[in-house]
Design an enzyme around this catalytic site. Sequence first.
Site, PDB file in Angstrom:
ATOM      1  N   ASP A  70       0.812  -1.226   0.000  1.00 46.17           N
ATOM      2  CA  ASP A  70       0.000   0.000   0.000  1.00 46.17           C
ATOM      3  C   ASP A  70       0.841   1.269   0.000  1.00 46.17           C
ATOM      4  OD1 ASP A  70      -2.308  -1.598   0.225  1.00 46.17           O
ATOM      5  OD2 ASP A  70      -2.001  -1.749   2.388  1.00 46.17           O
ATOM      6  N   GLN A  91       2.082  -5.961  -3.350  1.00 44.27           N
ATOM      7  CA  GLN A  91       2.387  -6.058  -1.913  1.00 44.27           C
ATOM      8  C   GLN A  91       3.700  -5.307  -1.622  1.00 44.27           C
ATOM      9  OE1 GLN A  91       1.340  -9.401  -3.446  1.00 44.27           O
ATOM     10  NE2 GLN A  91      -0.596  -8.390  -3.122  1.00 44.27           N
TER      11      GLN A  91
HETATM   12  P1  IMP Z   1      -2.840 -12.666   1.461  1.00 51.33           P
HETATM   13  O1  IMP Z   1      -1.872 -12.154   0.461  1.00 51.33           O
HETATM   14  O2  IMP Z   1      -4.276 -12.367   1.123  1.00 51.33           O
HETATM   15  O3  IMP Z   1      -2.637 -14.115   1.768  1.00 51.33           O
HETATM   16  O4  IMP Z   1      -2.591 -11.887   2.858  1.00 51.33           O
HETATM   17  C1  IMP Z   1      -1.402 -12.065   3.611  1.00 51.33           C
HETATM   18  C2  IMP Z   1      -0.967 -10.762   4.269  1.00 51.33           C
HETATM   19  O5  IMP Z   1      -0.547  -9.845   3.270  1.00 51.33           O
HETATM   20  C3  IMP Z   1      -2.075 -10.049   5.040  1.00 51.33           C
HETATM   21  O6  IMP Z   1      -1.497  -9.379   6.149  1.00 51.33           O
HETATM   22  C4  IMP Z   1      -2.599  -9.019   4.057  1.00 51.33           C
HETATM   23  O7  IMP Z   1      -3.209  -7.913   4.684  1.00 51.33           O
HETATM   24  C5  IMP Z   1      -1.308  -8.631   3.361  1.00 51.33           C
HETATM   25  N1  IMP Z   1      -1.529  -8.153   1.980  1.00 51.33           N
HETATM   26  C6  IMP Z   1      -1.801  -8.877   0.889  1.00 51.33           C
HETATM   27  N2  IMP Z   1      -1.927  -8.097  -0.187  1.00 51.33           N
HETATM   28  C7  IMP Z   1      -1.689  -6.848   0.221  1.00 51.33           C
HETATM   29  C8  IMP Z   1      -1.613  -5.582  -0.454  1.00 51.33           C
HETATM   30  O8  IMP Z   1      -1.779  -5.462  -1.671  1.00 51.33           O
HETATM   31  N3  IMP Z   1      -1.339  -4.507   0.328  1.00 51.33           N
HETATM   32  C9  IMP Z   1      -1.098  -4.613   1.665  1.00 51.33           C
HETATM   33  N4  IMP Z   1      -1.143  -5.752   2.338  1.00 51.33           N
HETATM   34  C10 IMP Z   1      -1.423  -6.869   1.616  1.00 51.33           C
END
Ligand code: IMP
Length: 430
Positions: free
Chosen positions: A13, A225
């Site tokens: 973000d 990410q």
């Molecule tokens: P996942 O990628 O949905 O498995 O989430 C794993 C972790 O990464 C969590 O803490 C999410 O909030 C974080 N996360 C995943 N994608 C993003 C993004 O695009 N921005 C910020 N945090 C992310």
Amino acid sequence: MPNVVVIGAQWGDEGKGRIVDLISEKVDIIVRYQGGNNAGHTIVIGDEKVVLHHLPSGILREDKLSVIGNGVVVDPKVLLQEIIELESAGYSANENNLKISDRAHVIMPYHREIDMARESMNGKGKIGTTGRGIGPVYEDKAARRGIKFADLIDPDSLSARLKDVLEERNSYLTKVLGGNPLNFEEIFQEYVQYGRELKRFSCDVSTLLNKSISNGQNILFEGAQGALLDIDFGTYPYVTSSSSGSGGASIGTGVSPTKIDTVLGISKAYTTRVGEGPFPTEISGELGEELRQAGGEFGATTGRSRRCGWFDAFALKYAAQINGISWLAVTKLDVLSGFKKINVCIGYRYKGQQLTSFPSNNQVLKDIEPIYLEMEGWKEDISEAKELSELPIQARKYLEKLEETTGVPIYTVSLGPSREKIIFLNEIFS
Ligand code: IMP
């Protein structure tokens, strides 16, 4: 123009979408190389706001080729919806400007079900995922039971792969997670149709990109990410399931590291994090809330409140080391206007000792004490500044301090979401 990787240098973000949108003007091809629709890249053009989840930010520039690499995980249902929304905003994604790797893995309904069932069971050990099925789809890829884009667009392969994997996934979903089994025929009929609609985008991406480089075209690799959410180097297990650092650009596209020239890291002028996991510079209470409101820190994908904290130069230095970050784009400096004092974390102390490297142990990270340098804030609204010299002296000192403490020179500073609210400190893509 070099081939450049753009990554988030914090926990995601950071505002990558807008920086990619800005420099995509100077390249021929924009490629996403990892992650999936857990990402939410927001771009503001005039009064209009576009949020992209799978599509590279280059899709908003007519004459550019946008590519989804093999390292990305694609949710076909969401992608088709995203294409419709893009078209209703006046842009277009067609077989001439969008290519999807036939090796990319596909997010299936059981991936979402498993992700959400685990998160609701996990209680204390919860990761705080986006619930998009990201962990389970990468797990299946590594376990060799995934479904690739090449299977999705071929009904015989889709049927065979789905038969092979669904029984096992249903057994896990029902016996371990206490969920309901999914029906083969229903999934097959729905997904075979998605395959038909998306087939026109299928491409051998590695061959396409390598040929393009040989022909003198240049590429922007768009990370999703952030460095501290990387599966290997992030704050594991509170990470995403892909290689979100610059190394992922090669793995996720089939372009060798020798063909990548530079890495641009994006960082907010402070720090945010969504979901669970250690966050050494997090600000609790009213001040944290003030920062969240000032920065509008609510997730583009899930709408969740982001946790807010001070700029962490120690963590950023670590991100720069792992990823070879040569330049930094600092976003949202305007959000800090009005804060009397602004802290920069320059090191971590653990049990009275100053650490020399970023800890791999989360228990240590949870208990460290950040060492802060306190800086004077500024009161002025800086969002209209066009040059560095128009910024208050305190803001300029703050930027100098970020360069000094991270060891990375600053390329741009942005002062608002729209395309023109940016100051260039260096010209690196002439
Ligand atoms: P996942 O990628 O949905 O498995 O989430 C794993 C972790 O990464 C969590 O803490 C999410 O909030 C974080 N996360 C995943 N994608 C993003 C993004 O695009 N921005 C910020 N945090 C992310």
